[in-house]
Design a protein around this motif. Structure first.
Motif, PDB file in Angstrom:
ATOM      1  N   ALA A   1       4.985   1.033  17.046  1.00 55.20           N
ATOM      2  CA  ALA A   1       6.070   1.631  16.257  1.00 55.20           C
ATOM      3  C   ALA A   1       6.974   0.546  15.683  1.00 55.20           C
ATOM      4  O   ALA A   1       7.397   0.625  14.525  1.00 55.20           O
ATOM      5  N   LYS A   2       7.238  -0.475  16.481  1.00 55.65           N
ATOM      6  CA  LYS A   2       8.069  -1.587  16.009  1.00 55.65           C
ATOM      7  C   LYS A   2       7.405  -2.291  14.829  1.00 55.65           C
ATOM      8  O   LYS A   2       8.068  -2.606  13.830  1.00 55.65           O
ATOM      9  N   GLN A   3       6.104  -2.518  14.928  1.00 51.54           N
ATOM     10  CA  GLN A   3       5.380  -3.167  13.841  1.00 51.54           C
ATOM     11  C   GLN A   3       5.394  -2.313  12.573  1.00 51.54           C
ATOM     12  O   GLN A   3       5.540  -2.839  11.467  1.00 51.54           O
ATOM     13  N   ARG A   4       5.261  -0.987  12.734  1.00 48.48           N
ATOM     14  CA  ARG A   4       5.326  -0.092  11.572  1.00 48.48           C
ATOM     15  C   ARG A   4       6.697  -0.158  10.917  1.00 48.48           C
ATOM     16  O   ARG A   4       6.816  -0.213   9.693  1.00 48.48           O
ATOM     17  N   LEU A   5       7.758  -0.160  11.731  1.00 45.84           N
ATOM     18  CA  LEU A   5       9.116  -0.240  11.174  1.00 45.84           C
ATOM     19  C   LEU A   5       9.343  -1.566  10.459  1.00 45.84           C
ATOM     20  O   LEU A   5       9.954  -1.606   9.385  1.00 45.84           O
ATOM     21  N   LEU A   6       8.860  -2.650  11.052  1.00 44.10           N
ATOM     22  CA  LEU A   6       9.020  -3.957  10.406  1.00 44.10           C
ATOM     23  C   LEU A   6       8.256  -4.019   9.086  1.00 44.10           C
ATOM     24  O   LEU A   6       8.760  -4.567   8.099  1.00 44.10           O
TER      25      LEU A   6
ATOM     26  N   ALA B   1       8.551  -3.870   3.186  1.00 43.65           N
ATOM     27  CA  ALA B   1       8.127  -3.267   1.919  1.00 43.65           C
ATOM     28  C   ALA B   1       9.328  -2.813   1.096  1.00 43.65           C
ATOM     29  O   ALA B   1       9.310  -2.855  -0.129  1.00 43.65           O
ATOM     30  N   GLU B   2      10.401  -2.398   1.784  1.00 41.95           N
ATOM     31  CA  GLU B   2      11.589  -1.892   1.085  1.00 41.95           C
ATOM     32  C   GLU B   2      12.642  -2.972   0.862  1.00 41.95           C
ATOM     33  O   GLU B   2      13.710  -2.693   0.323  1.00 41.95           O
ATOM     34  N   ARG B   3      12.351  -4.188   1.276  1.00 42.01           N
ATOM     35  CA  ARG B   3      13.327  -5.282   1.183  1.00 42.01           C
ATOM     36  C   ARG B   3      13.706  -5.564  -0.263  1.00 42.01           C
ATOM     37  O   ARG B   3      12.870  -5.581  -1.152  1.00 42.01           O
ATOM     38  N   VAL B   4      14.986  -5.800  -0.487  1.00 40.83           N
ATOM     39  CA  VAL B   4      15.492  -6.129  -1.816  1.00 40.83           C
ATOM     40  C   VAL B   4      15.773  -7.631  -1.839  1.00 40.83           C
ATOM     41  O   VAL B   4      16.465  -8.131  -0.953  1.00 40.83           O
ATOM     42  N   PRO B   5      15.266  -8.356  -2.825  1.00 42.90           N
ATOM     43  CA  PRO B   5      15.527  -9.795  -2.891  1.00 42.90           C
ATOM     44  C   PRO B   5      17.032 -10.087  -2.968  1.00 42.90           C
ATOM     45  O   PRO B   5      17.796  -9.324  -3.546  1.00 42.90           O
ATOM     46  N   VAL B   6      17.435 -11.192  -2.375  1.00 42.01           N
ATOM     47  CA  VAL B   6      18.847 -11.559  -2.330  1.00 42.01           C
ATOM     48  C   VAL B   6      19.427 -11.672  -3.728  1.00 42.01           C
ATOM     49  O   VAL B   6      20.565 -11.276  -3.968  1.00 42.01           O
TER      50      VAL B   6
END
Length: 53
Positions: A21-26, A31-36
């Protein structure tokens, strides 16, 4: 004492599920990360200048 062995294997199974579950969340977070650059770009807001005139 056989009950203790069963609990140990259940705990290992739960730990494996938690890790999965932790790996799925990571993976989802990555995937949803927004570049700085996109989050720190300044957007001009000139409304305050209209009020000061």
């Amino acid at each position: 004492m056989g009950g203790q062995d069963d609990n140990a294997s259940e705990n290992k199974g739960e730990a494996a599920e938690r890790e999965a579950a932790k790996q799925r969340l990571l993976a989802q977070a990555e995937a949803e990360r927004v570049p700085v650059d996109d989050t720190t770009r300044a957007v001009p807001d000139r409304r305050w200048r209209r009020d000061q005139r």
